[in-house]
Structures are given as structure tokens and as C-alpha cells.
Design an enzyme around this catalytic site. Structure first.
Site, mmCIF file in Angstrom:
data_model
loop_
_atom_site.group_PDB
_atom_site.id
_atom_site.type_symbol
_atom_site.label_atom_id
_atom_site.label_comp_id
_atom_site.label_asym_id
_atom_site.label_seq_id
_atom_site.Cartn_x
_atom_site.Cartn_y
_atom_site.Cartn_z
ATOM 1 N N LYS A 1 -18.124 3.858 -25.786
ATOM 2 C CA LYS A 1 -19.469 3.468 -26.215
ATOM 3 C C LYS A 1 -20.443 3.959 -25.150
ATOM 4 O O LYS A 1 -20.376 3.528 -23.997
ATOM 5 C CB LYS A 1 -19.545 1.947 -26.369
ATOM 6 C CG LYS A 1 -20.883 1.428 -26.862
ATOM 7 C CD LYS A 1 -20.848 -0.094 -26.954
ATOM 8 C CE LYS A 1 -22.195 -0.653 -27.369
ATOM 9 N NZ LYS A 1 -22.198 -2.135 -27.387
ATOM 10 N N LYS B 1 -30.955 -7.438 -33.060
ATOM 11 C CA LYS B 1 -29.790 -8.139 -33.606
ATOM 12 C C LYS B 1 -29.962 -9.651 -33.434
ATOM 13 O O LYS B 1 -30.400 -10.123 -32.384
ATOM 14 C CB LYS B 1 -28.515 -7.648 -32.927
ATOM 15 C CG LYS B 1 -28.210 -6.174 -33.242
ATOM 16 C CD LYS B 1 -26.902 -5.735 -32.633
ATOM 17 C CE LYS B 1 -26.568 -4.298 -33.029
ATOM 18 N NZ LYS B 1 -27.380 -3.292 -32.331
ATOM 19 N N GLU C 1 -27.349 7.098 -35.358
ATOM 20 C CA GLU C 1 -26.459 6.806 -34.229
ATOM 21 C C GLU C 1 -24.984 6.838 -34.643
ATOM 22 O O GLU C 1 -24.664 6.865 -35.831
ATOM 23 C CB GLU C 1 -26.794 5.443 -33.632
ATOM 24 C CG GLU C 1 -26.581 4.289 -34.596
ATOM 25 C CD GLU C 1 -26.269 2.984 -33.889
ATOM 26 O OE1 GLU C 1 -25.186 2.895 -33.289
ATOM 27 O OE2 GLU C 1 -27.099 2.048 -33.976
#
Length: 306
Positions: free
Chosen positions: A90, A163, A28
Site C-alpha cells: 500500500k 471515510k 486509485e
């Protein structure tokens, strides 16, 4: 009516490898522009590509460059994204058509990277940690698009778990509802990004890259849509103290709430704040777990290509 030729650019090396049935690993680009400061972001991205090559696979770092969905960006383009940093959009699923139409650059999240990898025919993707259900999502409905993509895009994702800033229990519940198998590599416990322990169990433990590749091959041959999530614990020597890092995460989340930060700005802000509070220790842990995931993803890709 699809017109991929208008938008999709696959690097010659990646295209040749795919046509020859050689192992390719997708990477990514949000981690480059939004995950780390310059020049550490560029150094890390280039090192990850080097690790993939050393493990016998071809790296394909994915981003949108000038409106083109690019599978296998150049070192110069990696440096460009790293220097531009937060000024790069993003990009998740919803952003892809707009960024393409405007001819802009975009750093792909887990979800967008999966989509572009799938378009190009790349089946294995290594990242740091996936997004998931944020804490308090029962009132905010803040749930990462990564989870929905995992439900229906057939690209294996190798990560260090979700995360640690997230609600890991609810994230696992969501994945179960969507039918996404969560594999623990040499562990029965879900890794929690910075740490090896979370208190939550994965669906299956698998101990070799060959075993994981065979399960994913069966999934593809059966025509079952969706991803297989492989969770790979951070190496023991880089794992952070569980209680200490969660105290830091709680501080960062409280500060984000005070500042009114929400939506797609949340994760980059929290990771940066955690890095500042830990004096850079969390950044080093982040880098090491990405390297670790790249090695495992490459080993699985090699097995899958046999």
C-alpha cells in the site's frame, strides 16, 4: 534533479488524450488490492473505467507496476493487483521511492494517486472516500497523509466525503487550516461515506459540474497550489442507516484497538470488519458510491476540457 522518464509510464491512450486536451479521470488502485475481496475488486475497477468512458472521459487507473509509476494500467494489471491483494504494498508518498527502487508493485492511496496524476498532468481524480484525522488522533497523532497532499498537490479529488471511521469534525478543521476548499455537490452538508449526512457543513455548495470546473479553473489560473475537494453524497437508495452504521463502526474500532492494529493497516482492517458485520451491505454501498463519484468526476473533467 528530476528524472521522471526513468520512472513514469503514461499509457498511450492517456498520453494522447492529455496532449489533445481531452478529459481524463485518474483512479486509485488501493481500492483494488486493499479495499475489496477478489474478484469483486477487479469487477468494480473495470466497471468504474467503463463508466468514465461512457461519460465521455478517458480513465487512468494509477499504480506502481514493477517499480514504474504507471498512469493508465491495463485490465491485465488490474487483475494482477486484484489477485495479489494484500500482498501488494500500500503506497503513500513516503513509500513511492522505496517501491520504485526495489522494482516492486504498489497500490496507490489517495495521496500517491494525486502525486502520480499530477506528474502526468491529470487534474481530476475520482475515489471512494479520503483518509483523514482518525478518532483519538489527539493522543495517537494518526492523521492520513491524504490531508497533507490535498494541501499542496493541484489535483481535484471527487469523493463521498471522508471515510466514516474517522473524526469528521477534526478532518474538516485540518482541511480548513491547510486552505483546502471543501465543496458539497448539491448539498451543504459533508457526506459521510456510507451515509449522506454527517452533521458538519461544507465550505461551499455547488450544483453543477460546470460550476465546479469553473472554480477549479480559476484556482489553477490564479496559481494557487493545492487541491479542491468535491464531496458527492452516496445515492439515496444505497445510503445506509446513520445510527446503525455508526454502531457497527464503533464495534470495529474497539476490536481493532484490542488487536493492536494501527497506522496504515487500520483503514483496510476496519473496512473489512465493517463489511463482515453488515453482511456485505457496506461493500455494496462502497461500490455504488465509487460509481457515483466516477460519473461526477467525468462530468467535471468534460467541462474543464471545454
Amino acid at each position: 534533479m528530476k528524472n521522471l522518464e526513468k520512472y513514469l509510464v503514461v499509457a498511450p491512450e492517456v498520453k494522447t488524450a492529455l496532449e489533445a486536451g481531452k478529459p481524463v479521470v485518474a483512479l486509485e488502485s488501493t481500492i483494488i488490492s486493499h479495499g475489496m475481496p477478489y474478484p469483486k475488486n477487479v469487477e468494480t475497477a473495470l466497471e468504474v473505467e467503463k463508466i468514465v468512458r461512457e461519460c465521455g472521459a478517458v480513465p487512468a487507473t494509477i499504480a506502481i507496476i514493477g517499480g514504474k509509476l504507471t498512469v493508465g494500467i491495463t485490465p491485465e494489471e488490474i487483475d494482477h493487483l486484484g489477485k495479489k491483494g494484500l500482498a501488494v504494498t500500500k503506497v503513500s508518498r513516503r513509500d513511492i521511492p522505496v517501491v520504485c527502487a526495489k522494482g516492486e508493485d504498489g497500490a496507490t492511496t489517495v495521496a500517491a494517486t494525486m502525486i502520480l496524476a499530477d506528474m502526468a498532468g491529470v487534474k481530476i481524480f475520482a475515489t471512494g472516500g479520503i483518509g483523514g484525522v482518525h478518532r483519538g488522533a489527539e493522543t495517537t497523532m494518526d492523521i492520513s497523509a491524504d490531508l497533507e497532499e490535498l494541501a499542496h498537490t493541484s489535483v481535484m479529488v471527487v469523493c463521498a466525503g471522508a471515510k466514516a471511521i474517522l473524526d469528521l469534525g477534526l478532518t474538516l478543521e485540518y482541511l480548513e487550516t491547510k486552505g483546502v476548499p471543501v465543496i458539497g455537490y448539491q448539498t451543504e452538508e459533508l457526506p459521510a461515506f456510507y451515509t449522506r449526512k454527517s452533521g458538519f457543513k461544507v465550505d461551499y455548495r455547488m450544483d453543477t459540474p460546470a460550476e465546479i470546473a469553473e472554480a477549479f479553473r480559476a484556482k489553477m489560473e490564479l496559481g494557487l497550489d493545492g487541491s479542491m475537494l468535491v464531496t458527492n453524497p452516496i445515492p439515496e437508495e444505497y445510503s445506509m442507516d446513520h445510527d446503525a452504521i455508526y454502531k457497527v463502526i464503533d464495534e470495529a474500532i474497539a476490536k481493532a484497538k484490542e488487536l493492536g492494529i494501527h497506522g496504515k493497516e487500520t483503514t483496510p482492517y476496519l473496512l473489512d470488519e465493517i463489511q463482515k458485520i453488515t453482511g456485505g451491505d457496506s461493500l455494496e454501498a462502497n461500490i455504488r458510491l465509487v460509481y457515483n463519484n466516477a460519473r461526477l468526476a467525468s462530468a467535471i473533467a468534460v467541462e474543464l476540457s471545454r
